[in-house]
Design a protein around this motif. Sequence first.
Motif, PDB file in Angstrom:
ATOM      1  N   SER A   1       0.800  -1.223   0.000  1.00  0.00           N
ATOM      2  CA  SER A   1       0.000   0.000   0.000  1.00  0.00           C
ATOM      3  C   SER A   1       0.833   1.274   0.000  1.00  0.00           C
ATOM      4  O   SER A   1       0.302   2.351  -0.232  1.00  0.00           O
ATOM      5  CB  SER A   1      -0.957   0.015   1.189  1.00  0.00           C
ATOM      6  N   HIS A   2       2.138   1.168   0.250  1.00  0.00           N
ATOM      7  CA  HIS A   2       2.994   2.361   0.187  1.00  0.00           C
ATOM      8  C   HIS A   2       3.233   2.797  -1.262  1.00  0.00           C
ATOM      9  O   HIS A   2       3.686   3.905  -1.505  1.00  0.00           O
ATOM     10  CB  HIS A   2       4.331   2.084   0.867  1.00  0.00           C
ATOM     11  N   SER A   3       2.900   1.929  -2.201  1.00  0.00           N
ATOM     12  CA  SER A   3       3.122   2.224  -3.609  1.00  0.00           C
ATOM     13  C   SER A   3       1.932   2.997  -4.196  1.00  0.00           C
ATOM     14  O   SER A   3       0.776   2.635  -3.965  1.00  0.00           O
ATOM     15  CB  SER A   3       3.297   0.920  -4.384  1.00  0.00           C
ATOM     16  N   PRO A   4       2.194   4.061  -4.974  1.00  0.00           N
ATOM     17  CA  PRO A   4       1.089   4.789  -5.619  1.00  0.00           C
ATOM     18  C   PRO A   4       0.325   3.914  -6.610  1.00  0.00           C
ATOM     19  O   PRO A   4      -0.857   4.131  -6.844  1.00  0.00           O
ATOM     20  CB  PRO A   4       1.768   5.944  -6.340  1.00  0.00           C
ATOM     21  N   ILE A   5       0.993   2.911  -7.156  1.00  0.00           N
ATOM     22  CA  ILE A   5       0.312   2.006  -8.087  1.00  0.00           C
ATOM     23  C   ILE A   5      -0.797   1.259  -7.361  1.00  0.00           C
ATOM     24  O   ILE A   5      -1.876   1.040  -7.906  1.00  0.00           O
ATOM     25  CB  ILE A   5       1.323   1.018  -8.718  1.00  0.00           C
ATOM     26  N   ASN A   6      -0.554   0.890  -6.121  1.00  0.00           N
ATOM     27  CA  ASN A   6      -1.555   0.186  -5.332  1.00  0.00           C
ATOM     28  C   ASN A   6      -2.782   1.057  -5.124  1.00  0.00           C
ATOM     29  O   ASN A   6      -3.905   0.572  -5.209  1.00  0.00           O
ATOM     30  CB  ASN A   6      -0.963  -0.234  -3.988  1.00  0.00           C
ATOM     31  N   VAL A   7      -2.572   2.332  -4.845  1.00  0.00           N
ATOM     32  CA  VAL A   7      -3.703   3.235  -4.619  1.00  0.00           C
ATOM     33  C   VAL A   7      -4.548   3.356  -5.882  1.00  0.00           C
ATOM     34  O   VAL A   7      -5.784   3.350  -5.814  1.00  0.00           O
ATOM     35  CB  VAL A   7      -3.196   4.618  -4.145  1.00  0.00           C
ATOM     36  N   ILE A   8      -3.900   3.430  -7.030  1.00  0.00           N
ATOM     37  CA  ILE A   8      -4.644   3.480  -8.299  1.00  0.00           C
ATOM     38  C   ILE A   8      -5.457   2.200  -8.467  1.00  0.00           C
ATOM     39  O   ILE A   8      -6.625   2.229  -8.870  1.00  0.00           O
ATOM     40  CB  ILE A   8      -3.679   3.690  -9.480  1.00  0.00           C
ATOM     41  N   GLY A   9      -4.851   1.058  -8.144  1.00  0.00           N
ATOM     42  CA  GLY A   9      -5.558  -0.213  -8.249  1.00  0.00           C
ATOM     43  C   GLY A   9      -6.745  -0.301  -7.311  1.00  0.00           C
ATOM     44  O   GLY A   9      -7.803  -0.804  -7.683  1.00  0.00           O
ATOM     45  N   VAL A  10      -6.586   0.192  -6.094  1.00  0.00           N
ATOM     46  CA  VAL A  10      -7.692   0.160  -5.124  1.00  0.00           C
ATOM     47  C   VAL A  10      -8.834   1.064  -5.587  1.00  0.00           C
ATOM     48  O   VAL A  10     -10.009   0.699  -5.480  1.00  0.00           O
ATOM     49  CB  VAL A  10      -7.193   0.549  -3.717  1.00  0.00           C
ATOM     50  N   MET A  11      -8.513   2.220  -6.120  1.00  0.00           N
ATOM     51  CA  MET A  11      -9.562   3.106  -6.643  1.00  0.00           C
ATOM     52  C   MET A  11     -10.288   2.443  -7.809  1.00  0.00           C
ATOM     53  O   MET A  11     -11.522   2.507  -7.911  1.00  0.00           O
ATOM     54  CB  MET A  11      -8.973   4.443  -7.079  1.00  0.00           C
TER      55      MET A  11
END
Length: 168
Positions: A55-65
């Motif tokens: 979750s520290h990765s910005p890619i993860n945040v894009i995926g969660v959205m």
Amino acid sequence: MMIIGQGPVPAWVWVSAPRVERIRTRLALTGLPLIGLALVFGVALVVIGLNLPSSHSPINVIGVMTAGIGAFCGILSGVSLVTARSCARGEFVDVNGARLVRRLLGAWWGGAIFCVLVAWFAEVMALNVTTRPVPLTVGSAVYLAVLGLLVVLGGVAFFTARKVLRVG
């Protein structure tokens, strides 16, 4: 079969009253739980996704959205099924309305598939492409499995409407 309407495509098709009740019941019994499940899956995806080791990765945040948007497509599929009950009234089924609902459910299912693929890709990228690779945890596996269930929900809605709303 008696057809009412004008033009090459009839607007209303006569069917028996018990069949109309089965149509309306099946749409409600499929649509309402689908709304609830998609809502629960959407909340679970956001909570689990933002607490993953990646979750520290910005890619993860894009995926969660994107996963949240996919869950919203599932909610819209359930709402479409429930509101499709208005296509069957009395002893008639609105063929044009039923066709529109089937197409709309196909679009929601396609949107959910796209969002799930983007979220899967983002999670795999967040696990592997960071400076230190993050191991696959139970939370990551649950997250990826719940994403797959979103596709299943969309398919259930699509194929239920395809079977139930086909008259003739």
